[in-house]
Design an enzyme around this catalytic site. Structure first.
Site, PDB file in Angstrom:
ATOM      1  N   HIS A   1       0.046  16.199 -25.741  1.00 17.38           N
ATOM      2  CA  HIS A   1      -0.021  14.792 -25.348  1.00 17.38           C
ATOM      3  C   HIS A   1      -1.294  14.096 -25.807  1.00 17.38           C
ATOM      4  O   HIS A   1      -1.286  12.885 -26.016  1.00 17.38           O
ATOM      5  CB  HIS A   1       0.120  14.663 -23.831  1.00 17.38           C
ATOM      6  CG  HIS A   1       1.515  14.870 -23.338  1.00 17.38           C
ATOM      7  ND1 HIS A   1       2.209  16.044 -23.527  1.00 17.38           N
ATOM      8  CD2 HIS A   1       2.353  14.038 -22.661  1.00 17.38           C
ATOM      9  CE1 HIS A   1       3.413  15.932 -22.986  1.00 17.38           C
ATOM     10  NE2 HIS A   1       3.523  14.734 -22.465  1.00 17.38           N
TER      11      HIS A   1
ATOM     12  N   HIS B   1      -0.353  10.919 -27.592  1.00 18.15           N
ATOM     13  CA  HIS B   1      -0.715   9.605 -27.061  1.00 18.15           C
ATOM     14  C   HIS B   1      -1.523   8.810 -28.078  1.00 18.15           C
ATOM     15  O   HIS B   1      -1.371   7.587 -28.202  1.00 18.15           O
ATOM     16  CB  HIS B   1      -1.521   9.752 -25.771  1.00 18.15           C
ATOM     17  CG  HIS B   1      -0.701  10.115 -24.584  1.00 18.15           C
ATOM     18  ND1 HIS B   1      -1.259  10.457 -23.361  1.00 18.15           N
ATOM     19  CD2 HIS B   1       0.639  10.180 -24.410  1.00 18.15           C
ATOM     20  CE1 HIS B   1      -0.300  10.724 -22.506  1.00 18.15           C
ATOM     21  NE2 HIS B   1       0.860  10.559 -23.120  1.00 18.15           N
TER      22      HIS B   1
ATOM     23  N   ARG C   1       0.818  -1.224   0.000  1.00 20.72           N
ATOM     24  CA  ARG C   1       0.000   0.000   0.000  1.00 20.72           C
ATOM     25  C   ARG C   1       0.850   1.271   0.000  1.00 20.72           C
ATOM     26  O   ARG C   1       0.400   2.318   0.458  1.00 20.72           O
ATOM     27  CB  ARG C   1      -0.981   0.004   1.173  1.00 20.72           C
ATOM     28  CG  ARG C   1      -2.010  -1.130   1.097  1.00 20.72           C
ATOM     29  CD  ARG C   1      -3.074  -0.986   2.171  1.00 20.72           C
ATOM     30  NE  ARG C   1      -4.076  -2.024   2.008  1.00 20.72           N
ATOM     31  CZ  ARG C   1      -3.995  -3.238   2.562  1.00 20.72           C
ATOM     32  NH1 ARG C   1      -2.933  -3.557   3.289  1.00 20.72           N
ATOM     33  NH2 ARG C   1      -4.945  -4.114   2.365  1.00 20.72           N
TER      34      ARG C   1
ATOM     35  N   LYS D   1       3.225  11.179 -11.084  1.00 18.44           N
ATOM     36  CA  LYS D   1       2.352  10.380 -11.943  1.00 18.44           C
ATOM     37  C   LYS D   1       3.045   9.061 -12.276  1.00 18.44           C
ATOM     38  O   LYS D   1       4.198   9.051 -12.706  1.00 18.44           O
ATOM     39  CB  LYS D   1       2.040  11.122 -13.239  1.00 18.44           C
ATOM     40  CG  LYS D   1       0.844  12.045 -13.184  1.00 18.44           C
ATOM     41  CD  LYS D   1       0.507  12.521 -14.589  1.00 18.44           C
ATOM     42  CE  LYS D   1      -0.749  13.352 -14.625  1.00 18.44           C
ATOM     43  NZ  LYS D   1      -1.066  13.761 -16.015  1.00 18.44           N
TER      44      LYS D   1
ATOM     45  N   LYS E   1       7.666  22.678 -13.918  1.00 17.53           N
ATOM     46  CA  LYS E   1       6.738  21.603 -13.567  1.00 17.53           C
ATOM     47  C   LYS E   1       6.449  21.599 -12.078  1.00 17.53           C
ATOM     48  O   LYS E   1       5.298  21.402 -11.663  1.00 17.53           O
ATOM     49  CB  LYS E   1       7.295  20.246 -13.989  1.00 17.53           C
ATOM     50  CG  LYS E   1       6.311  19.111 -13.687  1.00 17.53           C
ATOM     51  CD  LYS E   1       6.607  17.849 -14.438  1.00 17.53           C
ATOM     52  CE  LYS E   1       5.480  16.842 -14.252  1.00 17.53           C
ATOM     53  NZ  LYS E   1       5.700  15.586 -15.000  1.00 17.53           N
TER      54      LYS E   1
ATOM     55  N   HIS F   1       7.876   8.454 -27.396  1.00 18.18           N
ATOM     56  CA  HIS F   1       6.948   9.383 -26.737  1.00 18.18           C
ATOM     57  C   HIS F   1       7.232  10.844 -27.079  1.00 18.18           C
ATOM     58  O   HIS F   1       6.324  11.591 -27.462  1.00 18.18           O
ATOM     59  CB  HIS F   1       7.003   9.159 -25.227  1.00 18.18           C
ATOM     60  CG  HIS F   1       6.159  10.134 -24.455  1.00 18.18           C
ATOM     61  ND1 HIS F   1       4.784  10.144 -24.528  1.00 18.18           N
ATOM     62  CD2 HIS F   1       6.508  11.151 -23.620  1.00 18.18           C
ATOM     63  CE1 HIS F   1       4.317  11.120 -23.758  1.00 18.18           C
ATOM     64  NE2 HIS F   1       5.329  11.745 -23.208  1.00 18.18           N
TER      65      HIS F   1
ATOM     66  N   GLU G   1      -4.009  16.974 -10.653  1.00 18.10           N
ATOM     67  CA  GLU G   1      -4.567  17.344 -11.944  1.00 18.10           C
ATOM     68  C   GLU G   1      -6.069  17.575 -11.882  1.00 18.10           C
ATOM     69  O   GLU G   1      -6.840  17.102 -12.723  1.00 18.10           O
ATOM     70  CB  GLU G   1      -4.241  16.276 -13.004  1.00 18.10           C
ATOM     71  CG  GLU G   1      -4.304  16.826 -14.434  1.00 18.10           C
ATOM     72  CD  GLU G   1      -3.824  15.827 -15.475  1.00 18.10           C
ATOM     73  OE1 GLU G   1      -4.638  15.427 -16.304  1.00 18.10           O
ATOM     74  OE2 GLU G   1      -2.633  15.465 -15.449  1.00 18.10           O
TER      75      GLU G   1
ATOM     76  N   GLU H   1       9.889  17.744 -24.569  1.00 20.40           N
ATOM     77  CA  GLU H   1       9.279  18.071 -23.286  1.00 20.40           C
ATOM     78  C   GLU H   1       9.874  19.350 -22.705  1.00 20.40           C
ATOM     79  O   GLU H   1       9.200  20.086 -21.987  1.00 20.40           O
ATOM     80  CB  GLU H   1       9.456  16.906 -22.296  1.00 20.40           C
ATOM     81  CG  GLU H   1       8.730  15.625 -22.694  1.00 20.40           C
ATOM     82  CD  GLU H   1       7.237  15.650 -22.401  1.00 20.40           C
ATOM     83  OE1 GLU H   1       6.717  16.705 -21.963  1.00 20.40           O
ATOM     84  OE2 GLU H   1       6.583  14.617 -22.623  1.00 20.40           O
TER      85      GLU H   1
ATOM     86  N   ARG I   1      -2.853  21.605 -13.743  1.00 21.75           N
ATOM     87  CA  ARG I   1      -1.825  20.628 -14.080  1.00 21.75           C
ATOM     88  C   ARG I   1      -2.086  19.990 -15.440  1.00 21.75           C
ATOM     89  O   ARG I   1      -1.162  19.510 -16.103  1.00 21.75           O
ATOM     90  CB  ARG I   1      -1.716  19.549 -12.997  1.00 21.75           C
ATOM     91  CG  ARG I   1      -0.591  18.551 -13.294  1.00 21.75           C
ATOM     92  CD  ARG I   1      -0.264  17.639 -12.135  1.00 21.75           C
ATOM     93  NE  ARG I   1       0.758  16.668 -12.541  1.00 21.75           N
ATOM     94  CZ  ARG I   1       1.387  15.846 -11.711  1.00 21.75           C
ATOM     95  NH1 ARG I   1       1.132  15.877 -10.413  1.00 21.75           N
ATOM     96  NH2 ARG I   1       2.282  14.995 -12.162  1.00 21.75           N
TER      97      ARG I   1
ATOM     98  N   ASN J   1      -0.215  18.564 -20.270  1.00 19.41           N
ATOM     99  CA  ASN J   1      -0.564  17.633 -21.345  1.00 19.41           C
ATOM    100  C   ASN J   1      -0.533  18.285 -22.722  1.00 19.41           C
ATOM    101  O   ASN J   1      -0.992  17.675 -23.701  1.00 19.41           O
ATOM    102  CB  ASN J   1      -1.956  17.038 -21.093  1.00 19.41           C
ATOM    103  CG  ASN J   1      -1.980  16.108 -19.896  1.00 19.41           C
ATOM    104  OD1 ASN J   1      -1.025  15.390 -19.646  1.00 19.41           O
ATOM    105  ND2 ASN J   1      -3.073  16.146 -19.146  1.00 19.41           N
TER     106      ASN J   1
END
Length: 375
Positions: free
Chosen positions: A254, A258, A128, A150, A233, A273, A243, A192, A247, A251
């Site tokens: 992206h 993606h 956990r 993330k 960032k 990527h 997010e 990026e 935030r 993206n």
């Protein structure tokens, strides 16, 4: 704030009791053991990496850990985006549990964005939640995926659809490791870096236009670019960790990117990527111009810079055939969910003026994609 000591720059991510530092500089792999022991005394580690990175960097990292009294076990996976999978996650979790690591111990991600996302996800769910340290070895990971917590894996339905938010305890960005990257991977990471200028730092984008050759050569310009990216960032993550608002600006490019990665089956021979993000950022600017939100001159400027550094900027730059516009739209819808026929995109009013558009008609995007495929 940024601090600099003996050529190492420190960027702090202020998240209260979960705050952590990003250290940026040459030689941090060898110093990793000492830096980690100062923050996690008495703990043991599982080092998650891939075969390519292990051949270059695993031994010096483990030697440094051992010198600091940190016992470690290595979990080595095949390289590439396809290791962000259920199978690789199971192998990683089994390796951590098989080493009998406890919750107070920690997982180290040694590698690029794939390793960081996968190892962070494993650390977030084993017992956990275990401690987690990022040791990013690619430019993309140093400026983006290692910062912000993330984590996740891909599925056949799309990219990063399964994961958790799990902040690291420390990020060690060894700039010397970038010297071992293939040029294509460095370029992909640079996409990026440029993203931060395009979101809300037009002065940084202009600086990159003038200094990108020095960034590619390494040295102080590269360190500065990484530090400015991490600070950009960190400031957004501090204000919106999970997010729920701004935030999502991270993206930029992206949603399109993606979808293109999914459309190519995550085949890194065709598209990695950062390349997808580069094309996606150009598409985001061109779509913004198409719907009269921004000047076409801004899209031209973005494309010109990314092409100058050697990145792909158009659909036809991707090797092999792509699905039709309808299929691409289905990947976009999976990535960012359709709500009553509308999509959420990061669009722009110009360089450094990005914003969240929550009501973009899918029909407009489909028409735009059809145009892109026929140009």
């Amino acid at each position: 704030m940024n601090q600099s000591t003996e050529d190492t720059v420190t960027v702090s991510v202020g998240l209260g009791e979960r705050a952590y530092d990003i250290l940026i500089g040459a030689g941090l792999l060898a110093r990793a053991g000492a830096e980690i022991a100062a923050r996690l005394p008495g703990a043991r580690a599982a080092v998650v990496t891939d075969e390519n990175v292990a051949a270059l960097h695993l031994r010096p990292l483990q030697e440094g850990l051992g010198a600091a009294g940190i016992g470690s076990t290595a979990i080595t996976l095949p390289p590439g985006e396809r290791s962000k999978s259920f199978g690789a996650l199971e192998e990683t979790v089994d390796g951590i549990l098989g080493a009998r690591l406890e919750r107070r111990d920690f997982v180290i991600a040694l590698g690029g964005g794939v390793v960081g996302d996968l190892a962070g996800f494993a650390a977030g769910i084993v017992r956990r939640g275990m401690n987690f340290v990022q040791v990013p070895t690619s430019l993309l990971a140093q400026v983006d995926s290692s910062v912000g917590g993330k984590t996740g894996i891909n599925t056949g339905h799309g990219k990063n659809l399964i994961g958790v938010f799990h902040q690291p305890r420390l990020v060690l960005a060894d700039t010397a490791a970038l010297g071992t990257l293939p040029e294509r991977e460095f370029r992909a990471g640079y996409a990026e870096v440029a993203k931060y200028g395009l979101i809300d730092r037009p002065d940084f984008f202009a600086w990159l236009e003038n200094n990108w050759r020095d960034v590619f050569s390494g040295g102080t310009a590269c360190t500065e670019a990484i530090a400015r990216s991490c600070r950009a960032k960190a400031e957004i993550v501090e204000r919106d960790e999970r997010e729920s608002g701004e935030r999502a600006l991270l993206n930029l490019g992206h949603t399109f990117g993606h979808a293109l990665e999914a459309a190519t089956g995550y085949d890194s021979a065709r598209l990695v990527h950062g390349e997808g993000v580069a094309i996606g950022m150009v598409l985001a600017h061109r779509f913004s111009a198409r719907v009269n939100l921004a000047s076409p001159d801004d899209a031209d400027r973005v494309e010109a810079h990314l092409r100058a550094v050697g990145l792909p900027t158009r659909l036809e730059h991707i090797p092999g055939a792509l699905p039709d516009a309808e299929a691409l739209l289905s990947y976009i819808a999976q990535d960012k969910k359709v709500s009553r026929g509308a999509l959420t995109f990061i669009l722009t009013h110009g360089i450094g003026r990005s914003f969240i558009a929550e009501d973009v008609p899918a029909s407009e995007v489909l028409a735009f994609l059809r145009e892109c495929q026929t140009q």
